[in-house]
Design a protein around this motif. Sequence first.
Motif, PDB file in Angstrom:
ATOM      1  N   GLU A 159       7.993  -9.211  -1.209  1.00 50.40           N
ATOM      2  CA  GLU A 159       8.492  -9.797  -2.466  1.00 50.40           C
ATOM      3  C   GLU A 159       7.690  -9.259  -3.644  1.00 50.40           C
ATOM      4  O   GLU A 159       8.245  -8.886  -4.683  1.00 50.40           O
ATOM      5  N   GLN A 160       6.377  -9.205  -3.454  1.00 47.82           N
ATOM      6  CA  GLN A 160       5.492  -8.743  -4.530  1.00 47.82           C
ATOM      7  C   GLN A 160       5.818  -7.292  -4.907  1.00 47.82           C
ATOM      8  O   GLN A 160       5.879  -6.952  -6.090  1.00 47.82           O
ATOM      9  N   VAL A 161       6.030  -6.457  -3.898  1.00 46.96           N
ATOM     10  CA  VAL A 161       6.320  -5.043  -4.157  1.00 46.96           C
ATOM     11  C   VAL A 161       7.696  -4.902  -4.815  1.00 46.96           C
ATOM     12  O   VAL A 161       7.858  -4.190  -5.800  1.00 46.96           O
ATOM     13  N   LYS A 162       8.664  -5.631  -4.284  1.00 44.69           N
ATOM     14  CA  LYS A 162      10.035  -5.555  -4.837  1.00 44.69           C
ATOM     15  C   LYS A 162      10.051  -5.915  -6.315  1.00 44.69           C
ATOM     16  O   LYS A 162      10.769  -5.324  -7.112  1.00 44.69           O
ATOM     17  N   ASN A 163       9.258  -6.940  -6.675  1.00 45.69           N
ATOM     18  CA  ASN A 163       9.240  -7.398  -8.065  1.00 45.69           C
ATOM     19  C   ASN A 163       8.805  -6.327  -9.057  1.00 45.69           C
ATOM     20  O   ASN A 163       9.060  -6.455 -10.252  1.00 45.69           O
ATOM     21  N   THR A 164       8.124  -5.295  -8.575  1.00 46.21           N
ATOM     22  CA  THR A 164       7.683  -4.238  -9.497  1.00 46.21           C
ATOM     23  C   THR A 164       8.846  -3.314  -9.860  1.00 46.21           C
ATOM     24  O   THR A 164       8.788  -2.606 -10.858  1.00 46.21           O
ATOM     25  N   GLY A 165       9.853  -3.295  -9.013  1.00 43.59           N
ATOM     26  CA  GLY A 165      10.973  -2.378  -9.227  1.00 43.59           C
ATOM     27  C   GLY A 165      10.619  -0.939  -8.880  1.00 43.59           C
ATOM     28  O   GLY A 165      11.413  -0.023  -9.137  1.00 43.59           O
ATOM     29  N   ALA A 166       9.444  -0.717  -8.310  1.00 40.55           N
ATOM     30  CA  ALA A 166       9.025   0.652  -7.975  1.00 40.55           C
ATOM     31  C   ALA A 166       9.765   1.144  -6.735  1.00 40.55           C
ATOM     32  O   ALA A 166      10.133   0.357  -5.864  1.00 40.55           O
ATOM     33  N   SER A 167       9.963   2.455  -6.677  1.00 40.02           N
ATOM     34  CA  SER A 167      10.595   2.993  -5.477  1.00 40.02           C
ATOM     35  C   SER A 167       9.555   3.613  -4.544  1.00 40.02           C
ATOM     36  O   SER A 167       9.842   3.911  -3.402  1.00 40.02           O
ATOM     37  N   THR A 168       8.335   3.810  -5.058  1.00 37.48           N
ATOM     38  CA  THR A 168       7.267   4.313  -4.189  1.00 37.48           C
ATOM     39  C   THR A 168       6.072   3.377  -4.259  1.00 37.48           C
ATOM     40  O   THR A 168       5.669   2.941  -5.342  1.00 37.48           O
ATOM     41  N   LEU A 169       5.556   3.078  -3.085  1.00 36.65           N
ATOM     42  CA  LEU A 169       4.375   2.223  -2.994  1.00 36.65           C
ATOM     43  C   LEU A 169       3.217   3.082  -2.524  1.00 36.65           C
ATOM     44  O   LEU A 169       3.280   3.677  -1.449  1.00 36.65           O
ATOM     45  N   VAL A 170       2.176   3.152  -3.338  1.00 31.05           N
ATOM     46  CA  VAL A 170       1.022   3.989  -2.986  1.00 31.05           C
ATOM     47  C   VAL A 170      -0.136   3.113  -2.560  1.00 31.05           C
ATOM     48  O   VAL A 170      -0.415   2.083  -3.182  1.00 31.05           O
ATOM     49  N   THR A 171      -0.797   3.530  -1.496  1.00 29.47           N
ATOM     50  CA  THR A 171      -2.018   2.842  -1.098  1.00 29.47           C
ATOM     51  C   THR A 171      -2.987   3.866  -0.537  1.00 29.47           C
ATOM     52  O   THR A 171      -2.570   4.944  -0.109  1.00 29.47           O
ATOM     53  N   ILE A 172      -4.285   3.539  -0.551  1.00 29.56           N
ATOM     54  CA  ILE A 172      -5.274   4.533  -0.121  1.00 29.56           C
ATOM     55  C   ILE A 172      -5.950   4.095   1.168  1.00 29.56           C
ATOM     56  O   ILE A 172      -7.122   4.328   1.377  1.00 29.56           O
ATOM     57  N   CYS A 173      -5.196   3.428   2.018  1.00 28.23           N
ATOM     58  CA  CYS A 173      -5.741   2.983   3.303  1.00 28.23           C
ATOM     59  C   CYS A 173      -4.685   3.209   4.382  1.00 28.23           C
ATOM     60  O   CYS A 173      -3.536   2.790   4.228  1.00 28.23           O
ATOM     61  N   ALA A 174      -5.094   3.861   5.468  1.00 30.76           N
ATOM     62  CA  ALA A 174      -4.139   4.194   6.536  1.00 30.76           C
ATOM     63  C   ALA A 174      -3.586   2.940   7.210  1.00 30.76           C
ATOM     64  O   ALA A 174      -2.412   2.885   7.584  1.00 30.76           O
ATOM     65  N   ASN A 175      -4.441   1.912   7.350  1.00 32.51           N
ATOM     66  CA  ASN A 175      -3.950   0.691   7.998  1.00 32.51           C
ATOM     67  C   ASN A 175      -2.945  -0.027   7.107  1.00 32.51           C
ATOM     68  O   ASN A 175      -1.952  -0.579   7.594  1.00 32.51           O
ATOM     69  N   CYS A 176      -3.198  -0.015   5.793  1.00 26.72           N
ATOM     70  CA  CYS A 176      -2.219  -0.614   4.878  1.00 26.72           C
ATOM     71  C   CYS A 176      -0.897   0.145   4.990  1.00 26.72           C
ATOM     72  O   CYS A 176       0.173  -0.455   5.040  1.00 26.72           O
ATOM     73  N   LYS A 177      -0.990   1.487   5.021  1.00 28.51           N
ATOM     74  CA  LYS A 177       0.245   2.285   5.095  1.00 28.51           C
ATOM     75  C   LYS A 177       1.036   1.930   6.351  1.00 28.51           C
ATOM     76  O   LYS A 177       2.252   1.763   6.322  1.00 28.51           O
ATOM     77  N   ARG A 178       0.297   1.803   7.455  1.00 32.99           N
ATOM     78  CA  ARG A 178       0.962   1.475   8.725  1.00 32.99           C
ATOM     79  C   ARG A 178       1.668   0.121   8.623  1.00 32.99           C
ATOM     80  O   ARG A 178       2.812  -0.029   9.028  1.00 32.99           O
ATOM     81  N   GLN A 179       0.960  -0.852   8.071  1.00 33.34           N
ATOM     82  CA  GLN A 179       1.565  -2.184   7.921  1.00 33.34           C
ATOM     83  C   GLN A 179       2.784  -2.111   7.002  1.00 33.34           C
ATOM     84  O   GLN A 179       3.819  -2.707   7.275  1.00 33.34           O
TER      85      GLN A 179
END
Lengths: 461, 227
Positions: A414-434
């Motif tokens: 929900e939090q990510v959707k609310n940004t309206g972004a089409s790409t989500l960037v993170t700098i952690c491999a475990n976050c990316k996996r999740q």
Amino acid sequence: MNLEKLFDEYRGLSDAKVRPQEPKVDRFLKAFREILSKENNWAFLLPLKLSLEACTHCGTCAEACPVYVGSGRQKIYSPLYRADLLRKIYKKHFTWSGKLFGRLVGAKEATEQDINALSEAAYRCTICRRCVLACPFGLDNGLIMREARKILAELGIVPDELKEEGVENQINFGSAPKIPYDALINILDFVKSEIEENRKNVNVEIPVDKVGAKYLIINNAGDYLSFLDTIRGIVEIMNYVNEDWTFNSPKTGVFDNVNYGLFYSDKDLLRVIKAHLETFKKLKPEYVVVGECGHSYDVLGHLIKDLIPPEERPFKVIHIVELYDKFLREGRLRLDKDKNPAPVTFHDSCKIGRCGGIYDEPRRVLAASCKDFREMFPNREYNYCCGGGGGFALMNKYNFPEFRMKTYGRLKMEQVKNTGASTLVTICANCKRQFLDTVSYYNSSINVSGLSEILANSLVY
Amino acid sequence: MYDFTLFIIGVVLPYIMMATFGIALGYNFFKFMFLPRPVMWAIFPAKKNLASIFITIGKRIFSLPGPRKFDKLIFTLAWMFHIGLIVSLSLHAKYIFMPHLPLEYEIGSAAGMFAAIGSFGFLIRRIYDKKTESYFSDYLALGLLIVTLLLGQYIRMFKLIDSIQVWSWIQGIITLNPVLPPADTLFLIHILFAQVYMMYLPFKTLIHPIAIFYGQKIILDQRHIRR
Ligand code: SF4
Ligand code: SF4
């Protein structure tokens, strides 16, 4: 699946691990007593005892906990309820008021059932430490759950994904996913040819096991298998700035930056740190650069400085985003934002932000390399954990993934959707996996990406 | 018999209470001071030196950033309760120096009201809010507090006690020349409950100032950042 219900309707650990029918109380109390002593709890004794003794049960921390909120505010998922599973036992067995007044002061004799429930409950908290910000006293229910895992690990109750398939693989094979040397070299050859194909007239070097390089970049080995774009990005950027750098391989020891000991055991935490140190000793870098990973930055960037004397670590440790930020500030990266026109948002990983203090660097890099960078809310120290912390991103057995998706995953999506972004960037491999799991669970079209590939994509040759 | 009760509650108990509270405070302060914490596990943004850590702790005690952000109800109640209590206690402490202060009646009554509303709110929240966990020990603490506050408020509002008498009673305790407290049953219950509360608190849970000091210091201590 035919697992007994121990805590809620989910299971992350098998019956073979928890052994629900086996008497464990005495061993549990012995292990508990040990972690309350100075000799055995050299890491966290003060905050642990404080968090066990000072809680007023006000429940303020609940609203800060993504599991509690994401579960639709079920009481069993509140930080207080979970921590109290251990706190009650502590009071009964290790405080005189609990011994004298028992339930009147919230103390409770440990039972087999309690320990079975705690075995699962300890893996309902990602140790994201967001609740610490809510507590007026600064108490750490996440730490209590981490210490509960430590006690349980002494009884052999640890998810295989963290111990056998994590720490043991890493120490014995150089990486948790057991990537052999030849396979790693093949992967890197593929990365090299891909970049050379895309960027005509660019000669790509991928040094491996180079002794004395300025920068040793040690990645989360999961990136070599699941997030090759991130590896590609790192290689491209390091070639672009023409730096003296290297990756390493199983030939020089551990080439996976993870340390799953952080999530369940001080002993295993230290075993992996020592294996890392052996490797770094062979390679003699000036800087150890932690690739896109959060918890390994917590260990290599911070904990190592508390646990290992300076003479045994003659190198500096930085996160790769700090290196990119340095290149940027030195004017060594020519970037074209138009190459990344899509709206991008950034997820602050708990171990890099809340526990690591890196907030501004990724924002500077994204602002310089993307046309439309958007914050998600809440962000920085108040950001929600992705739901993969504390080892969760790796725990895929039984119906545990469903727990991850329905609590943390739902809230995060929900939090990510609310940004309206089409790409989500993170700098952690475990976050990316999740995030990959979450995006597919919720049928979202959001693209999950590391920072390296975004930055590399904006390079101007 | 009544004099004997006055003597126990107004002369003996204050010393027992101060000793118990002081020893418990000191014991817990030093106990935690000597517990090892080799690992720093701050929450960023953290602070780089002791002075800014202490300033931030001071600010957080009054601004309660966690409750303010995450639970507005407890923030409001805690704020009312603590401000009310601090003002009330300060007006009690003035007896060390003087019997009267201008506007004491008005300020004291408002503060007492604030503290009473706050503690009632805590009680109701404990009963109805499923986020909390409450045991007999929690209700006992709140019960003692509420009775003390309400009686104090009643005594103040209806001016049941001569403040000169209270002044000389407190002066006596401080100068170790104790005299009997004002002979009023409600006042006696008020000071009895207040003292039992002060003695009970350290045994129920860690005293707030110690918890805040160590808890906040732990998360404010800067980790190893190169910048
Ligand atoms: S550490 Fe995170 S998951 Fe665990 S109780 Fe606190 S907020 Fe919830
Ligand atoms: S906010 Fe702090 S004191 Fe209140 S229940 Fe949570 S841990 Fe305990």
